[in-house]
Design a protein around this motif. Structure first.
Motif, PDB file in Angstrom:
ATOM      1  N   UNK A  19      11.220   3.579  -9.895  1.00  0.00           N
ATOM      2  CA  UNK A  19      12.241   4.304 -10.670  1.00  0.00           C
ATOM      3  C   UNK A  19      13.645   3.871 -10.219  1.00  0.00           C
ATOM      4  N   UNK A  20      14.564   3.881 -11.150  1.00  0.00           N
ATOM      5  CA  UNK A  20      15.910   3.410 -10.859  1.00  0.00           C
ATOM      6  C   UNK A  20      16.541   4.196  -9.707  1.00  0.00           C
ATOM      7  N   UNK A  21      16.326   5.495  -9.672  1.00  0.00           N
ATOM      8  CA  UNK A  21      16.978   6.274  -8.593  1.00  0.00           C
ATOM      9  C   UNK A  21      16.422   5.875  -7.235  1.00  0.00           C
ATOM     10  N   UNK A  22      15.167   5.453  -7.218  1.00  0.00           N
ATOM     11  CA  UNK A  22      14.582   4.987  -5.954  1.00  0.00           C
ATOM     12  C   UNK A  22      15.249   3.684  -5.518  1.00  0.00           C
ATOM     13  N   UNK A  23      15.413   2.788  -6.478  1.00  0.00           N
ATOM     14  CA  UNK A  23      16.042   1.499  -6.161  1.00  0.00           C
ATOM     15  C   UNK A  23      17.451   1.713  -5.638  1.00  0.00           C
ATOM     16  N   UNK A  24      18.178   2.607  -6.305  1.00  0.00           N
ATOM     17  CA  UNK A  24      19.551   2.891  -5.877  1.00  0.00           C
ATOM     18  C   UNK A  24      19.563   3.455  -4.459  1.00  0.00           C
ATOM     19  N   UNK A  25      18.618   4.338  -4.213  1.00  0.00           N
ATOM     20  CA  UNK A  25      18.574   4.954  -2.880  1.00  0.00           C
ATOM     21  C   UNK A  25      18.265   3.919  -1.804  1.00  0.00           C
ATOM     22  N   UNK A  26      17.373   2.987  -2.115  1.00  0.00           N
ATOM     23  CA  UNK A  26      17.021   1.944  -1.139  1.00  0.00           C
ATOM     24  C   UNK A  26      18.226   1.054  -0.858  1.00  0.00           C
ATOM     25  N   UNK A  27      18.953   0.715  -1.915  1.00  0.00           N
ATOM     26  CA  UNK A  27      20.161  -0.088  -1.726  1.00  0.00           C
ATOM     27  C   UNK A  27      21.174   0.670  -0.886  1.00  0.00           C
ATOM     28  N   UNK A  28      21.330   1.941  -1.185  1.00  0.00           N
ATOM     29  CA  UNK A  28      22.303   2.758  -0.459  1.00  0.00           C
ATOM     30  C   UNK A  28      21.923   2.869   1.019  1.00  0.00           C
ATOM     31  N   UNK A  88       0.837  -1.205   0.000  1.00  0.00           N
ATOM     32  CA  UNK A  88       0.000   0.000   0.000  1.00  0.00           C
ATOM     33  C   UNK A  88       0.871   1.253   0.000  1.00  0.00           C
ATOM     34  N   UNK A  89       1.881   1.216   0.807  1.00  0.00           N
ATOM     35  CA  UNK A  89       2.757   2.385   0.905  1.00  0.00           C
ATOM     36  C   UNK A  89       3.485   2.653  -0.397  1.00  0.00           C
ATOM     37  N   UNK A  90       3.963   1.611  -1.023  1.00  0.00           N
ATOM     38  CA  UNK A  90       4.736   1.789  -2.257  1.00  0.00           C
ATOM     39  C   UNK A  90       3.820   2.151  -3.427  1.00  0.00           C
ATOM     40  N   UNK A  91       2.661   1.532  -3.468  1.00  0.00           N
ATOM     41  CA  UNK A  91       1.756   1.773  -4.601  1.00  0.00           C
ATOM     42  C   UNK A  91       1.326   3.234  -4.661  1.00  0.00           C
ATOM     43  N   UNK A  92       1.343   3.875  -3.518  1.00  0.00           N
ATOM     44  CA  UNK A  92       0.896   5.270  -3.456  1.00  0.00           C
ATOM     45  C   UNK A  92       1.953   6.240  -3.972  1.00  0.00           C
ATOM     46  N   UNK A  93       3.160   5.722  -4.191  1.00  0.00           N
ATOM     47  CA  UNK A  93       4.242   6.627  -4.609  1.00  0.00           C
ATOM     48  C   UNK A  93       4.152   6.912  -6.098  1.00  0.00           C
ATOM     49  N   UNK A  94       4.489   8.117  -6.504  1.00  0.00           N
ATOM     50  CA  UNK A  94       4.502   8.414  -7.939  1.00  0.00           C
ATOM     51  C   UNK A  94       5.575   7.574  -8.631  1.00  0.00           C
ATOM     52  N   UNK A  95       5.253   7.026  -9.781  1.00  0.00           N
ATOM     53  CA  UNK A  95       6.237   6.238 -10.528  1.00  0.00           C
ATOM     54  C   UNK A  95       6.314   4.794 -10.099  1.00  0.00           C
ATOM     55  N   UNK A  96       5.551   4.424  -9.088  1.00  0.00           N
ATOM     56  CA  UNK A  96       5.570   3.028  -8.618  1.00  0.00           C
ATOM     57  C   UNK A  96       4.379   2.264  -9.191  1.00  0.00           C
ATOM     58  N   UNK A 128      16.685 -10.199 -12.644  1.00  0.00           N
ATOM     59  CA  UNK A 128      18.128 -10.035 -12.800  1.00  0.00           C
ATOM     60  C   UNK A 128      18.596  -8.600 -12.685  1.00  0.00           C
ATOM     61  N   UNK A 129      19.903  -8.430 -12.718  1.00  0.00           N
ATOM     62  CA  UNK A 129      20.529  -7.115 -12.571  1.00  0.00           C
ATOM     63  C   UNK A 129      19.920  -6.144 -13.577  1.00  0.00           C
ATOM     64  N   UNK A 130      19.636  -4.955 -13.115  1.00  0.00           N
ATOM     65  CA  UNK A 130      19.124  -3.929 -14.027  1.00  0.00           C
ATOM     66  C   UNK A 130      17.618  -3.883 -14.084  1.00  0.00           C
ATOM     67  N   UNK A 131      16.962  -4.908 -13.540  1.00  0.00           N
ATOM     68  CA  UNK A 131      15.501  -4.922 -13.576  1.00  0.00           C
ATOM     69  C   UNK A 131      14.946  -3.785 -12.728  1.00  0.00           C
TER      70      UNK A 131
END
Lengths: 340, 340, 340, 340
Positions: free
Chosen positions: A292-301, A268-276, A311-314
């Motif tokens: 979005x890729x920048x979101x994924x990168x930020x979560x990893x960071x 629910x929380x993620x679905x409400x985000x723009x771009x998700x 796989x990688x890049x998905x």
């Protein structure tokens, strides 16, 4: 926090306590002990049906041994193209079943349909073709979705009509039962399931799964296959103790319901985000979300663990919650994604 | 008291404590965790050699996976006719090795000799014959006896001469090391052993064995075979934790030495009785003793557990001691036998 | 002249003629042709019993497919330690039977005895042990000797008593029937044989063997195994034509009787030489004779083909006669040996 | 006339004559004869390359043995979803390859594309996934179509880039060579093919196929697999004689060219009929044509043999021509269809 899988979780305290409690004196090995006998009775009561129960240590073993028992070596096993048996067991079913063939079929949200199976059936009695033998479905599916009872009933009816056995990979069966509010019986033998790989490891056990046959005749040879496969654990009481504790007092469903709730919050929380975008409905304890890729990168960071699905890049993440997932971690994950 | 096997024993307290200690937070699954990495380093130090270490849950899996890695499907594996791989694994090595053949050979006290193997070797390059591939020995043997280092060296030399791999079934390796006072290296790679199935379950673990390769090149494919065999445990940290604790501070040898002492006491006490005869020297933690039938009956009536070696009606008992065998139980067993 | 084996012989003219005669127009493939149907009827008449008949191209295929049909993958197949299935098929039975185990037993003149099998039987229902499944005997044996009907009856009775199937490797069945003067029925189903690998190749066919089941229920799955093993020949009519001609007008027995006579001559001639000794009675078309080394060398120098039984340097020769062995060659062989 | 398959045809006279010519005296068995040696030289000359040649009796054996040699048991073999190995061999490749997995991929006209394979490749080194091992293509394909040299080159390049072996099922290789006017080399090793199953049976042999490796190192173990699979024919000279005659004086291409011409006639004649549609271009000796039901019924009533492609009730016929198809039969078929 690691949302990579529910098998990154530890052991539920109740289950660890049960192992310790079983550690008293000597006990007959290989399953000829009192706890294993009690377990069989408990599973029968749980399913309101006579059962043959075989504890093993891994889900791959549970699935591969069950399927090998259901098919001749020249048999066809119909499964979803995204199913664990097809994609994530390094060919274990084919190995245990002596080279029988998995027939991988499409279907929305990782669910098999009677129509897809009907279209794939080869002609009986023609020696050039592998012969229809079994259907394998996953409940919860690998997309985190659920078969409704009527869907299983339809597959069970198809199976009987064509003389096929019906296997259910229940690595996350607890999550399905908790989410659907059905009885274990309703989702299995009453709907036509012959064998269930009933997982406990992903939901709090150290390493314990039970292969449950609802017809003892179908289990013929299973005990030899288990031994021959190296899956007859000598100090069986400690596997059985995990499973006994798992089913006692509804522990398995409490833990599964918690994991489901955490996944629902996350979805629910993620679905409400723009771009998700949720790729599949989050019906149990898994969330598949495109970000979005920048979101994924930020979560990893930020130190969160997850899988890029495909796989990688998905751009699609698989997030799995477990019995020990904390709501604060879910909230932190959503907040980090929102901020990115 | 049950002298039927060392796998009727429970979990050593130190090992159960290690499981509990490992149960903190999440950890990467399938062996990509810190404990499994530490274990690899610990085993390398213990053996004074680089190693590839693969934890699995059962001894049958350890043996069958190791042997499958050492032989082509058309290979011959030379083993003793009384060996566990030949008699007690329901054909697991043949299954995992794709139908390779165990060649069962005689030998006093369950020990293979170079001469017996030489006599059985089939001609290389002749397609009608299975091709010599590996030797498998058990240390401790299934007769409770031990290979001296020179005996292993001789088998290792034979293996190299004929291009064979040498596997050691070390389900009771700890008992051998403790009894012989040799280093683990001396009994394995220094003598020509390529792969060791290193057991911990019979000596205090819940369910943990390590397959140890002394040459990483020989381990090629093992990881796939393990997964495909259903033997890659997802919450691996808990297997590795058992093994780490097992080797820490000499625990494994203390426990094994105790079991050996108990067996020695038992053997000495029984051998002194009229009508009793030790079938094999009791060199580790097993005693094979022939007793009058009325004595056997009396022992059973007194509640002692044991195996009649060779099946119902046999006059030879196998008695196995473990890390938790109490001296008082040994004395009671001897006393009961004496009184009968 | 080459006495190395009966498979160095060519095709009997009658059989080659039958292949040519079958080469008219098109015919349904994979066994759905008129010749194959006629063959089934002819074999049934020959054996005075209903049969399921499956032609294949090699004896190894016939044996391995038959045995795979008789045993679960966790089964034990009892055979003589000198049998072809054990020593000369590169593990084909284990491969086809999914890793089932051949249990190799001793016995004079390459013959199995009920006592040897009884002693080797493992306990039913104990999952640690492979489970008794089948007995395989060779008629003619690999020592060129013959089971008398009463001996087969005794093995058949043992098989029934223990729930075992009885397989006969009849690569040289014709020689046995010709030598014993029994009916095919008497040596097979009347004595308790369930499946016969009935060879024709060694006795004049190009490449043709028939797997004959005397109980259609026991043949279940055989057709799939044959296809899956690559042993369903597409232009089946040409295999069936060979077998039809083989059995027509007693051709198979005439050819076998000739080969037997040649072997008897050879055995008698050689046995009379000083320094010579027959290792086994020459009851069919094989002679096992120990000769002085200088005699063996002289025979080789004279251009005769033979096997040193047991490998290079052995003083024992195996000499095999066939349907096309000329008496003059036999006499020349004996004369050369006498002169040496 | 039976257009059901090219394996309903008989033996080409030249090949039958070669069998008869080889039937002189004795010859060493199992391939150690002069004809088999000559065959190896002839195949090397034909392909302008060193080769390892292994005659076997069936195409299923050729394919399954070749593939088993190219893949570990945990390997993936990429093939077309309509390929013979996937649909018509009852799982033989999986059986011989110890449970390796065929990955069935789509592609127009039964041809694999690099893109389809790329999309299916699993990640190397991840133990949960089967590992990419080989590609198998059919030339001629199961749709009667042909890979152009550039298409094979592209697949060969892909194979090398990903460390895959490239296998060609050449059950109808002769038809492809004859139709494309390429050299055998151009369609195989020059384009990157590692192993070819080179069929002769469908084009005039009794039962003979050659497995041809273009790199002897890749053939390692093949000889043992062949024996163990029961596919080492004892009187090998008669298989080799068929293949020698097949390649002598261009016989194989003359026969294939005739069959191709007959198929072209058939395709042209049928395509011109109202209501008829060719499903695939008829590039070799097979025609796939959709016809009105009343036409199909009339053809059956007139005694013509054919397959309804896809099973009973299908409106698409598969028609196959062979070396012995008469033009008059083709014309009669077309006329019957026209009249219906």
């Amino acid at each position: 926090m690691n949302f990579g899988s529910d098998n990154v979780a530890g052991i539920a305290p109740e289950i660890l306590a049960a192992i310790a409690a079983a550690n008293v004196g000597t006990a007959p090995s290989y399953g000829d002990d009192a706890i294993t006998r009690r377990l069989a009775a408990a599973v029968a009561a749980l399913f309101e049906h006579e059962v043959s129960v075989f504890p093993v240590a891994t889900g791959t073993a549970a699935n591969a041994l069950a399927l090998a028992t259901l098919t001749p070596v020249w048999g066809a096993i119909y499964c979803h193209e995204a199913s664990h048996v097809q994609t994530d067991e390094c060919g274990a079913p084919e190995f245990f079943a002596g080279g029988a063939k998995l027939v991988a079929l499409p279907g929305a949200d990782a669910k098999l349909t009677p129509a897809a199976i009907e279209a794939a059936l080869t002609e009986r009695g023609v020696v050039h073709h592998i012969q229809p033998a079994a259907i394998s479905i996953s409940q919860t599916t690998e997309a985190g979705t659920l078969y409704r009872p009527a869907e299983i009933v339809a597959l069970g009816a198809l199976a009987r009509r064509h003389g096929l056995a019906l296997h259910m990979d229940g690595a996350r069966f607890a999550n399905a039962v908790a989410a659907l509010g059905c009885s274990p019986a309703e989702l299995t033998w009453r709907a036509g399931v012959d064998v269930l790989s009933l997982g406990a490891t992903k939901n709090g056990a150290l390493a314990a799964e039970a292969v449950v046959f609802f017809d003892a005749a179908k289990a013929e040879g299973f005990a030899y296959r288990r031994k021959r496969g190296g899956h007859l654990v000598s100090k069986m009481r400690f596997l059985s103790a995990q499973l006994e504790a798992y089913f006692a007092d509804g522990l398995w469903l409490r833990h599964a319901a918690h994991a489901n709730r955490m996944a629902a919050l996350l979805a629910a929380g993620l679905a409400a985000l723009p771009g998700a975008r949720l790729r599949h409905p989050a019906e149990a304890n898994e969330v598949f979300v495109e970000l979005p890729e920048r979101t994924i990168v930020a979560l990893g960071a930020a130190g969160f663990g997850f899988y890029r699905w495909g796989g990688a890049g998905s751009a699609c993440l698989r997030l799995v919650t477990a019995f020990d997932t904390r709501q604060s971690d879910v909230e932190a994950f959503i907040a980090t994604a929102r901020d990115a």
